[in-house]
Motif scaffolding. Structure first.
Motif, mmCIF file in Angstrom:
data_model
loop_
_atom_site.group_PDB
_atom_site.id
_atom_site.type_symbol
_atom_site.label_atom_id
_atom_site.label_comp_id
_atom_site.label_asym_id
_atom_site.label_seq_id
_atom_site.Cartn_x
_atom_site.Cartn_y
_atom_site.Cartn_z
ATOM 1 N N LEU A 292 39.359 23.989 -9.315
ATOM 2 C CA LEU A 292 38.355 23.796 -8.272
ATOM 3 C C LEU A 292 37.513 22.544 -8.542
ATOM 4 C CD1 LEU A 292 37.310 27.518 -7.854
ATOM 5 C CD2 LEU A 292 38.341 26.091 -6.070
ATOM 6 N N GLU A 293 37.193 22.287 -9.815
ATOM 7 C CA GLU A 293 36.449 21.079 -10.164
ATOM 8 C C GLU A 293 37.222 19.827 -9.760
ATOM 9 O OE1 GLU A 293 33.917 22.528 -14.108
ATOM 10 O OE2 GLU A 293 35.901 21.661 -14.350
ATOM 11 N N LEU A 294 38.519 19.839 -10.025
ATOM 12 C CA LEU A 294 39.359 18.706 -9.638
ATOM 13 C C LEU A 294 39.430 18.577 -8.121
ATOM 14 C CD1 LEU A 294 42.353 19.201 -12.119
ATOM 15 C CD2 LEU A 294 40.794 17.237 -12.097
ATOM 16 N N ASP A 295 39.662 19.686 -7.453
ATOM 17 C CA ASP A 295 39.897 19.663 -6.012
ATOM 18 C C ASP A 295 38.634 19.310 -5.233
ATOM 19 O OD1 ASP A 295 41.940 20.082 -3.980
ATOM 20 O OD2 ASP A 295 40.696 21.747 -3.302
ATOM 21 N N ARG A 296 37.464 19.627 -5.784
ATOM 22 C CA ARG A 296 36.210 19.351 -5.089
ATOM 23 C C ARG A 296 35.765 17.897 -5.238
ATOM 24 N NH1 ARG A 296 32.421 24.672 -6.366
ATOM 25 N NH2 ARG A 296 33.045 25.850 -4.524
ATOM 26 N N HIS A 297 36.358 17.178 -6.170
ATOM 27 C CA HIS A 297 35.948 15.787 -6.373
ATOM 28 C C HIS A 297 36.515 14.917 -5.253
ATOM 29 C CE1 HIS A 297 35.188 11.923 -8.220
ATOM 30 N NE2 HIS A 297 34.469 12.527 -9.164
#
Length: 384
Positions: A292-297
């Motif tokens: 999620l951290e990757l996808d939200r960037h």
């Protein structure tokens, strides 16, 4: 002066009505929307052992990007510790129902049963559907019996949603084509713990490879009912698998909570960094949070994949293999395609035990367990 006092009094009364909660006949539309926006549906998403595959990550995206939802990732220990208290909805995604309930244990299963019985809502997908069935080793919150050996491997199946089903889910009834992958095939059974009905059934005479279509024809695909005071809905297929079925996926939440959730995804740059994220064995909070951290960037575009080929690596900049000890990941680490990807300037990030299997290379980075991958993804790969 009297007129001003009256105006102030009416304003105060109107404000009190909004704060107290409005109904259709006493509250203007704007005030209703304001009240709804303040209170988010509290959702628990089960991501422990057994909750796996692309579908589990796709559901995480749909849930976390819906502004109407306040989502908490749950593992079995959280449920046993009473963290279902205060939640409105529990979502259990696809994967392995046997592993999911085994992780919960008897205490965790009872916590889920009590949560629903006391008024909580439940959405189950594929394995989450299987968890609901009336089997001693499952949750036993729906009156359906499992048909041993009737399921099969992945397939596109026709599914017919009834008129009533469309109304309950808030979507159009009729024929849908859905992604099926080893979901349970079941039949209604007599029961005294609650009631349920079939809202959608499979149609067509062709089933997954190795299984006769007759096993699926008119078999329950969407089931809905109550267990005690709580509402339950489940699909034996994966509505999250295709964007054309995302409205139906969110309709499952509406069916049991009355909340119409709609994901709002962030705008992407014209050419973000493309990341292939291996998902076939990534389970639990840590890999879910890091995805999620990757996808939200805004500068990162994540492709979730449970399969691997050199063709995928031709279209990405970074390959991420999160820690989840598995022979497939070890084999992937030693694949000639990965070495070729590294030599061509691609970047590989891994964590935990898998990281030890990758070749030492200037474009390979071992990320400490628990640390975000974002910082390393944004760095340029080592010079060739």
């Amino acid at each position: 002066m009297k007129r001003n006092f009256t105006k102030i009094l009416l304003t105060a009364v109107a404000g009190a009505i909004v704060l107290a909660g409005c109904n259709t006949y006493t509250c203007p539309a704007g005030a209703k929307a304001e009240v709804k926006a303040e209170k988010k549906l509290k959702v628990g998403y089960y991501v422990d052992e057994g909750s796996r595959s692309n579908g589990a990550f796709q559901w995480a995206q749909l849930l976390f990007y819906s502004p109407q939802l306040d989502v908490t990732l749950l593992v079995a220990e959280d449920i046993r510790a009473g963290k279902l208290d205060g939640l409105d909805l529990l979502v259990i995604p696809g994967g392995s129902s046997a592993s999911q309930v085994k992780a919960l244990g008897d205490e965790g299963k009872k916590k889920v049963q009590d949560f629903v019985r006391n008024g909580g809502a439940y959405v189950g997908i594929c394995a989450g559907f299987h968890c609901t069935l009336d089997r001693k080793e499952r949750l036993q919150i729906m009156p359906y019996k499992y048909l041993q050996g009737a399921g099969g491997a992945g397939a596109q199946l026709a599914m017919e949603l009834s008129e009533k089903g469309g109304k309950i889910l808030g979507v159009k009834p009729g024929r849908y084509y859905v992604r099926y992958s080893r979901g349970p095939i079941s039949k209604p059974a007599s029961w005294d713990k609650g009631n349920a009905e079939t809202l959608g059934v499979y149609k067509g005479t062709v089933g997954p490879h190795g299984r006769p279509g007759g096993n699926f024809f008119d078999a329950p695909a969407v089931i809905y009912g109550n267990y005690g005071k709580g509402k339950v809905i489940a699909t034996s297929f994966h509505p999250e698998g295709h964007i054309t079925n995302h409205e139906m996926a969110m309709g499952l939440i509406y069916a049991v909570t009355g909340v119409k959730a709609k994901p709002v995804f962030p705008k992407r740059n014209y050419r973000p960094i493309r990341v292939a994220y291996i998902t076939y064995t990534t389970i639990g909070k840590a890999p879910m949070e890091r995805m999620l951290e990757l996808d939200r960037h805004p500068d990162i575009d994540v492709i979730l994949t449970s399969s691997f080929s050199e063709g995928i690596l031709n279209h990405v900049d970074v390959l991420v293999v999160p820690d989840a000890i598995d022979s497939k990941n070890i084999a992937l680490a030693k694949s000639p395609a990965v070495l070729n990807f590294l030599n061509k300037g691609g970047k590989v990030l891994s964590s935990g035990e898998e990281a030890k299997a990758f070749p030492k290379h200037k474009n390979f980075v071992e990320v400490p367990v628990g640390k975000s991958f974002v910082e390393e993804v944004l760095k340029k790969p080592a010079a060739l």
